[in-house]
Write an enzyme that holds these catalytic residues in place. Structure first.
Site, PDB file in Angstrom:
ATOM      1  N   GLU A   1       1.526  -9.291  11.584  1.00 10.24           N
ATOM      2  CA  GLU A   1       1.492  -8.872  10.285  1.00 10.24           C
ATOM      3  C   GLU A   1       2.591  -8.658   9.693  1.00 10.24           C
ATOM      4  OE1 GLU A   1      -1.020  -5.481   9.857  1.00 10.24           O
ATOM      5  OE2 GLU A   1      -1.285  -5.627   7.793  1.00 10.24           O
TER       6      GLU A   1
ATOM      7  N   ASP B   1       0.753  -1.168   0.074  1.00  5.13           N
ATOM      8  CA  ASP B   1       0.189   0.048  -0.038  1.00  5.13           C
ATOM      9  C   ASP B   1       0.658   1.388  -0.084  1.00  5.13           C
ATOM     10  OD1 ASP B   1      -1.898  -2.024   0.387  1.00  5.13           O
ATOM     11  OD2 ASP B   1      -2.769  -1.382   2.126  1.00  5.13           O
TER      12      ASP B   1
HETATM   13  C1  GLC Z   1      -2.804  -4.377   4.047  1.00 12.66           C
HETATM   14  C2  GLC Z   1      -1.967  -4.899   3.006  1.00 12.66           C
HETATM   15  C3  GLC Z   1      -2.415  -5.437   1.936  1.00 12.66           C
HETATM   16  C4  GLC Z   1      -3.434  -6.846   2.577  1.00 12.66           C
HETATM   17  C5  GLC Z   1      -4.429  -6.159   3.421  1.00 12.66           C
HETATM   18  C6  GLC Z   1      -5.160  -7.288   4.104  1.00 12.66           C
HETATM   19  O1  GLC Z   1      -3.786  -3.564   3.370  1.00 12.66           O
HETATM   20  O2  GLC Z   1      -1.123  -3.710   2.618  1.00 12.66           O
HETATM   21  O3  GLC Z   1      -1.613  -6.154   1.106  1.00 12.66           O
HETATM   22  O4  GLC Z   1      -3.923  -7.506   1.568  1.00 12.66           O
HETATM   23  O5  GLC Z   1      -3.752  -5.398   4.497  1.00 12.66           O
HETATM   24  O6  GLC Z   1      -4.518  -8.207   5.146  1.00 12.66           O
END
Ligand code: GLC
Length: 440
Positions: free
Chosen positions: A413, A171
């Site tokens: 994460e 992102d």
């Molecule tokens: C965040 C990450 C993305 C992922 C999402 C859900 O936005 O950047 O890559 O898919 O979280 O885990």
């Protein structure tokens, strides 16, 4: 969790997946990400196949319920409960005539990991079952790849363009932030920044209620991303309408590397079930393989993202420079140069590699989302790429260090590459799933 016993690590990972299981699909992390995400579910299925192949299959087939009539697979399929009305209303997928009838989704996509997940599940099945699995998924997969080229390669150049940073999956990666600041910062967001009023945005941000602000994107970035989303929504997610006015479209490096690999899986799937991929699509897939080279910058010896509008390379180095290894599409000589970059101090010199951007980048922050932390999914892609080019020792070492990072710090994460300290959401599904896969 501080555990070096592989069995205990697998048990912990399995618990996370169970906890995040919503029946036919899995949330990335209950509080922060309560819906189904596209590439998350693909990574999740890659781990789940070791536990329960059928459940891994439903993880992927449940993604297809969100597929748009034009073939797009959205990055989010929303939980339909009343509690999440606001999330659904943010995207309003119903403004597009292509969105599915009875289900709310986002209006953009995410890296095309689906073909990889389909094939990994296929590996667990005997030939007759594998064939029927491929037959079941193939039409949707083909439609998705056709959409990518038809909708996102308007000049038939071979490189897919993305219209919002969320589509990249990384992102707030520096090339996206720098492109956004140069070309797509609404005046009122700049004004808020200049007047230092961005603190007010905390009042409406949901993510910061679950994760410390320093581990997410800044308020200004979040606001600019929201404005970009609103622009997409106003044009009913019609890329042609958007591109005619927008200055914001990127040929994303990670996405195109993943696509090249996905295309080769698509060919393999088609061959297994005796289907002939349409000539037009085949020609465009081949073009992508050649076009990747346009993202190589010889003076700096790196791959980069490129702006679709200016056709200029965006010189912000990130971990994506290593993903051409995963594409499987580069020469041995080029792969060697990438492995040298990987082994350099700025990537492998940290305690818990691989940082999402090199530690000498001006953006580097050990906790800030895609601007420093190490992530298990990008490590997994690079481990796979290293094996592809015969770098078994490097792949084993990276795999071992990734597993240590999770065993010592929990199924988070992401992690500080300097200390391993966990960050972002706890009990994160793809960290769990890919840990299981690496241990197998
Ligand atoms: C965040 C990450 C993305 C992922 C999402 C859900 O936005 O950047 O890559 O898919 O979280 O885990």
């Amino acid at each position: 969790m501080a555990n070096s016993d592989p069995k205990a690590v697998v048990d912990e990972a399995k618990n996370v997946l169970k906890h995040n299981d919503r029946g036919n699909w899995t949330v990335p992390a209950g509080d922060l990400y309560p819906h189904q995400w596209l590439w998350d579910s693909c990574f999740i299925a890659i781990g789940l196949r070791h536990i329960n192949v059928e459940r891994a299959q439903t993880e992927l087939t449940s993604l297809l319920r969100g597929q748009w009539k034009n073939g797009m697979l959205p990055n989010i399929i929303f939980d339909p409960s009343e509690a999440y009305r606001q999330d659904r209303e943010l995207w309003r997928s119903y403004v597009s005539p292509y969105s599915p009838e009875h289900i709310s989704t986002s209006g953009i996509t995410q890296p095309p990991m689906l073909a990889e997940a389909v094939v990994r599940i296929g590996e667990k099945l005997k030939m007759p079952e594998r064939r029927s699995w491929y037959v079941q998924i193939y039409p949707a997969l083909l439609a998705y790849h056709e959409w990518l080229y038809h909708d996102r390669d308007p000049h038939k150049e071979g490189l897919i363009i993305l219209l919002h940073p969320y589509e990249s999956g990384l992102d707030n990666s520096p090339p996206w932030i720098s492109e956004l600041r140069k070309h797509s910062m609404p005046w009122w967001v700049s004004m808020i920044e200049r007047l230092h009023l961005d603190g007010l945005i905390n009042l409406v941000r949901r993510d910061n209620r679950h994760v410390p602000p320093g581990q997410r994107m800044s308020n200004i970035e979040a606001l600019a991303y929201w404005a970009a989303l609103r622009r997409l929504r106003r044009k009913a997610y019609n890329s042609e309408a958007l591109l005619s006015r927008s200055l914001f479209a990127v040929e994303d490096l990670a996405f195109n590397c993943i696509l090249i690999r996905a295309n080769s899986h698509l060919r393999q799937i088609a061959k297994t079930i005796g289907h002939i991929i349409p000539d037009e699509l085949l020609a465009r897939m081949e073009k992508t393989q050649k076009a990747l080279d346009q993202l190589w910058d010889e003076p700096s010896g790196q791959y980069y993202c490129r702006s679709f509008i200016s056709h200029k390379i965006i010189e912000e180095p990130t971990i994506a420079t290593l993903l051409p290894l995963y594409s499987g599409n580069i020469s041995k000589e080029r792969a060697k140069r990438l492995v040298e970059i990987l082994k350099s101090r700025k990537y492998f010199g940290v305690s818990y590699p691989i940082p999402s951007i090199p530690v000498n980048s001006s953006y580097f922050d050990e906790f800030k989302y895609w601007q420093g932390p190490s992530w298990v999914n990008t490590n997994w892609l690079i481990i796979d790429g290293l094996r592809r080019y015969g770098y078994e020792n490097e792949a084993d070492l990276l795999s071992q260090r990734t597993l240590e990072m999770v065993a010592q710090n929990g199924v988070s994460e992401y992690f500080s590459p300097l200390s391993g300290k966990p960050a972002g959401a706890a009990d994160f599904s793809w960290t769990a799933a890919l840990t299981i896969d690496l241990l197998k």
